[in-house]
Design an enzyme around this catalytic site. Structure first.
Site: not given
Ligand code: FAD
Length: 487
Positions: A279, A282, A310, A345, A363, A386
């Site tokens: 993690e 990441w 969108w 998360n 987003w 995102w």
């Protein structure tokens, strides 16, 4: 005013607000010269200004750093204004000929630092930069063709294979400072909200000691069952180190070392520690990606997604931000975020999927809301995640993977404890109905004192219809959309 005796050196703090494991500080201290620690609040810089929750954190973190420095004989000089101009002023005031700093790797910070180093060098002042924030410098982890990795798993493998954990650098016992210099007062910077003070639910201890305490608690608690526990939002099973890592109050290597030490001591299985390291990987992947692809926060990594149709849905966006969508797991997450400056998360993924795919809102709007409300708001991690949810990112979840907010809630919050904490109006609803209150029989709702549309909203969209709409919109981008998967 220049000082007598050896010339001092400047130690320019930015996102490394700690004394231990701080390469720039350790190197500055090793010169044996007086060290002038400085933090410059440069709101006019090209770098994206911190959001409101992040400013709250910065306020406390600077106070903590200042106290630690005072205990060691140095005082933190605070200045507000253009970084280069303030550094020049300090150089004039102290006669310093070297600036020690830990680098920022985001493209704008990186470019600004290079400009400053170049300008100061012309006047005989050297900037010495180190890596104090990441496991590896971007550029040191490259694929076989010498380019950046765009897929996480091979990146992590290469990262762990190429970089070695540095030796710990203890905080110095003392830090000989320079004669008194003029300094701002952090309380005059307006970082803490007033009118209103919306931070009363922020239960955090910013600063290096707070980071170490969070790490200790996590290693003694959540780490032993991290792999499974990290997905259950009602459990305090994750480290909550993200805001501390963002401000550099702890180094990623320190967190990894503590997890690995627990494995050595036999209190934690290696697989759990490995998951935790992944993690943190990441975070590292996000930072390296942003360094190499500067438009990550602004444009789709896969450019075809910038053609996505969108929708403008102001009412939907407002309901989402306020936690009033009628989907309890989404609303609980958004209220946790507003109240505490942090969100679990798993729930971040669910709420992001909802605003992007159920509401078809760009987003970037969600990313901007998170930027302002998260205490751990981080340009690289926020943008990367995102885009991961949007399907437009480097190593992204496919767009057609659409989170179902009801089944996600039932799976990861089976007893409804998380949603009942943040949506107390649903507290008396039996768990069976808690994730979809509109499906509960009228007598169950009556018994639980929930009047839909009054005490708690009805869903603002029908998920099944919204999902079909999202898949149809996806076809505009990819020509696909029929092979939908649902989580
Ligand atoms: P732990 O589970 O204890 O993880 C340890 C550390 O690993 C974290 O502190 C964090 O530094 C890192 N990490 C864990 N997961 C991720 C991830 N998916 N991406 C990057 N780093 C990760 N994290 C941020 O730090 N800042 C952000 O602005 C941010 N925005 C996000 C936006 C969305 C839409 C999503 C889905 C995730 C986002 N994350 C962000 C990632 C993740 O949610 C948080 O890092 C994590 O919840 C922090 O809690 P923790 O420290 O208890 O994590």
């Amino acid at each position: 005013m220049t000082t007598q005796g050896p010339k001092p050196v400047l130690l320019w703090f930015r996102r490394d607000l700690r004394l231990a494991d701080n390469p720039a500080l350790t190197r500055a201290r090793a010169t044996g010269r007086p060290v002038v620690p400085v933090y410059i609040h440069d709101e006019g810089a090209a770098v994206r200004p911190a959001g409101a929750a992040s400013r709250w954190w910065l306020d406390k973190s600077l106070r903590a750093l200042s106290e630690s420095l005072t205990e060691r004989g140095a005082s933190l000089i605070l200045r507000r204004g253009d970084s280069e101009a303030e550094l020049r002023r300090l150089i004039d005031q102290t006669g310093a000929d070297t600036v020690f700093l830990n680098r920022l790797f985001e493209p704008e910070g990186w470019a600004r630092d290079a400009d400053i180093a170049h300008a100061l060098k012309a006047e005989g002042v050297e900037c010495k930069g180190y890596n104090g924030t990441l496991m590896a410098r971007p550029g040191n982890v490259l694929n076989g063709s010498g380019g950046p990795y765009k897929v996480f798993t091979p990146f992590l493998k290469a990262l762990l294979a190429t970089v070695e954990a540095p030796s710990p650098m203890p905080a110095p016992q003392d830090l000989p400072g320079a004669p008194a210099l003029d300094s701002d007062r952090v309380e005059d910077w307006g970082l803490h909200p007033t009118r209103p003070d919306w931070s009363t639910g922020f239960d955090w201890t910013p600063g290096e000691a707070g980071a170490e305490a969070a790490l200790t608690a996590f290693v003694a608690g959540g780490l032993s069952d991290y792999g499974a526990g990290r997905d259950i939002p009602s459990r305090p099973a994750t480290s909550r180190l993200s805001p501390h890592l963002h401000r550099g109050e702890i180094s990623p290597w320190r967190a990894i070392a503590a997890a690995r030490a627990a494995v050595e001591a036999g209190t934690v299985k290696a697989s759990e520690a490995d998951k935790f390291v992944a993690e943190i990987g990441w975070r590292e992947f996000s930072a390296h990606l942003l360094h190499h692809f500067p438009t990550l926060p602004d444009a789709a990594f896969r450019p075809e997604y910038d053609a996505f149709p969108w929708r403008d849905d102001e009412a939907g966006f407002r309901a989402w931000t306020k936690g009033l969508t009628g989907y309890p797991i989404v609303d609980a997450g958004m209220r946790q975020l507003w109240t505490t400056g942090w969100m679990h998360n798993r729930v971040r993924m669910i709420v992001a999927s909802f605003v992007i795919k159920d509401l078809l809102i760009d987003w970037r709007r969600g990313e901007a809301w998170f930027w302002n409300t998260l205490v751990d708001a981080d340009l690289a991690s926020n943008a990367q995640n995102w885009q991961w949810v949007a399907g437009s990112g480097a190593d992204a979840s496919p767009y057609f993977r659409i989170f179902n907010p009801v089944t996600q809630g039932q799976k990861f919050d089976a007893d409804g404890r998380y949603i009942k904490r943040w949506c107390p109006e649903l507290a008396s609803l039996p768990a069976k109905w808690a994730h979809a209150p509109w499906t509960a029989p009228p007598e169950v709702l009556r018994e639980a004192r929930v009047r839909l549309g009054f005490d708690y909203p009805r869903p603002i969209v029908d998920h099944a219809q919204a999902r079909d709409r999202a898949l149809a919109a996806l076809k505009v981008v990819t020509g696909r959309g029929q092979d939908a998967a649902q989580d």
